[in-house]
Write a protein that holds these residues in place. Structure first.
Motif, mmCIF file in Angstrom:
data_model
loop_
_atom_site.group_PDB
_atom_site.id
_atom_site.type_symbol
_atom_site.label_atom_id
_atom_site.label_comp_id
_atom_site.label_asym_id
_atom_site.label_seq_id
_atom_site.Cartn_x
_atom_site.Cartn_y
_atom_site.Cartn_z
ATOM 1 N N PRO A 1 0.827 -1.214 0.000
ATOM 2 C CA PRO A 1 0.000 0.000 0.000
ATOM 3 C C PRO A 1 0.859 1.261 0.000
ATOM 4 C CG PRO A 1 -0.799 -1.575 1.621
ATOM 5 C CD PRO A 1 0.520 -2.089 1.124
ATOM 6 N N VAL A 2 0.426 2.245 -0.781
ATOM 7 C CA VAL A 2 1.109 3.537 -0.867
ATOM 8 C C VAL A 2 0.148 4.606 -0.352
ATOM 9 C CG1 VAL A 2 2.162 5.243 -2.408
ATOM 10 C CG2 VAL A 2 2.455 2.782 -2.862
ATOM 11 N N GLY A 3 0.620 5.406 0.584
ATOM 12 C CA GLY A 3 -0.222 6.474 1.109
ATOM 13 C C GLY A 3 0.030 6.633 2.595
ATOM 14 N N PRO A 4 -0.786 7.419 3.251
ATOM 15 C CA PRO A 4 -1.992 8.006 2.682
ATOM 16 C C PRO A 4 -1.716 9.282 1.885
ATOM 17 C CG PRO A 4 -1.832 8.591 5.003
ATOM 18 C CD PRO A 4 -0.669 7.674 4.693
ATOM 19 N N TYR A 5 -2.551 9.490 0.882
ATOM 20 C CA TYR A 5 -2.566 10.731 0.117
ATOM 21 C C TYR A 5 -3.676 11.584 0.723
ATOM 22 C CZ TYR A 5 -3.157 14.072 -3.671
ATOM 23 O OH TYR A 5 -3.250 15.228 -4.398
ATOM 24 N N GLN A 6 -3.318 12.780 1.182
ATOM 25 C CA GLN A 6 -4.288 13.672 1.797
ATOM 26 C C GLN A 6 -4.916 14.549 0.720
ATOM 27 O OE1 GLN A 6 -4.007 14.823 5.557
ATOM 28 N NE2 GLN A 6 -2.953 12.950 6.083
ATOM 29 N N VAL A 7 -6.206 14.398 0.523
ATOM 30 C CA VAL A 7 -6.928 15.181 -0.479
ATOM 31 C C VAL A 7 -7.269 16.540 0.129
ATOM 32 C CG1 VAL A 7 -8.961 15.307 -1.976
ATOM 33 C CG2 VAL A 7 -7.894 13.081 -1.490
ATOM 34 N N GLY A 8 -6.706 17.600 -0.448
ATOM 35 C CA GLY A 8 -6.930 18.946 0.068
ATOM 36 C C GLY A 8 -7.837 19.767 -0.824
ATOM 37 N N ARG A 9 -8.508 20.717 -0.219
ATOM 38 C CA ARG A 9 -9.387 21.618 -0.973
ATOM 39 C C ARG A 9 -8.644 22.322 -2.113
ATOM 40 N NH1 ARG A 9 -12.880 24.997 3.477
ATOM 41 N NH2 ARG A 9 -14.347 23.332 4.004
ATOM 42 N N GLU A 10 -7.465 22.853 -1.797
ATOM 43 C CA GLU A 10 -6.745 23.609 -2.829
ATOM 44 C C GLU A 10 -6.297 22.710 -3.972
ATOM 45 O OE1 GLU A 10 -6.820 26.867 -3.256
ATOM 46 O OE2 GLU A 10 -8.110 26.709 -1.501
#
Length: 149
Positions: free
Chosen positions: A13-22
């Protein structure tokens, strides 16, 4: 030389990728999509989402680096310099939204050689912080087989 033994291989597993508003807003601008769900948190909430919704192709932001790292592994023997994209699909279980922490696992589903080209089918399973499925991406990549065809 690319060999069939890679079929069935999965990455850690790769991550976590944080999904941001910008990031969502920047991606929407880059693809020229003015949908308020991608830019205005109030519009997204009014539509029933907890925050901004990412455009449907947004998962490429975090799955393509995983794919690229895999393809550049010398053990694979993939000719990344002459590769073209043959196909791409994304299947969603739910929308990607700002605040998500997403993890990706890459799977090698198929490798075949036809007409002097290797055709590699990769699948990325994307899950959230709770382990729930969010999306599945499918990519078919093509590279010349060279003398090993």
């Amino acid at each position: 030389m690319v060999d069939q033994s890679w079929v069935g291989h999965s990455t850690d597993p790769v991550g976590p990728y944080q999904v941001g508003r910008e990031k969502i807003r920047e991606f929407a601008v880059a693809i020229g999509d003015g949908d308020p769900l991608f830019r205005d948190p109030d519009a997204a909430r009014a539509a029933g989402h907890r925050d901004l919704v990412a455009p449907p192709t947004f998962p490429t932001c975090f799955t393509m680096p995983v794919i690229e790292e895999f393809l550049r592994d010398p053990a694979l023997g993939w000719d990344y310099t002459r590769m073209v994209h043959g196909d791409q699909r994304i299947v969603f279980r739910r929308p990607v939204v700002a605040g998500d922490e997403l993890t990706t696992v890459l799977h090698v589903d198929e490798l075949r050689t036809r007409a002097g080209n290797h055709m590699l089918t990769l699948r990325c399973e994307v899950t959230d912080a709770s382990g729930a499925a969010v999306a599945t991406t499918h990519s078919m990549l093509v590279s010349p087989a060279g003398e090993d065809a």
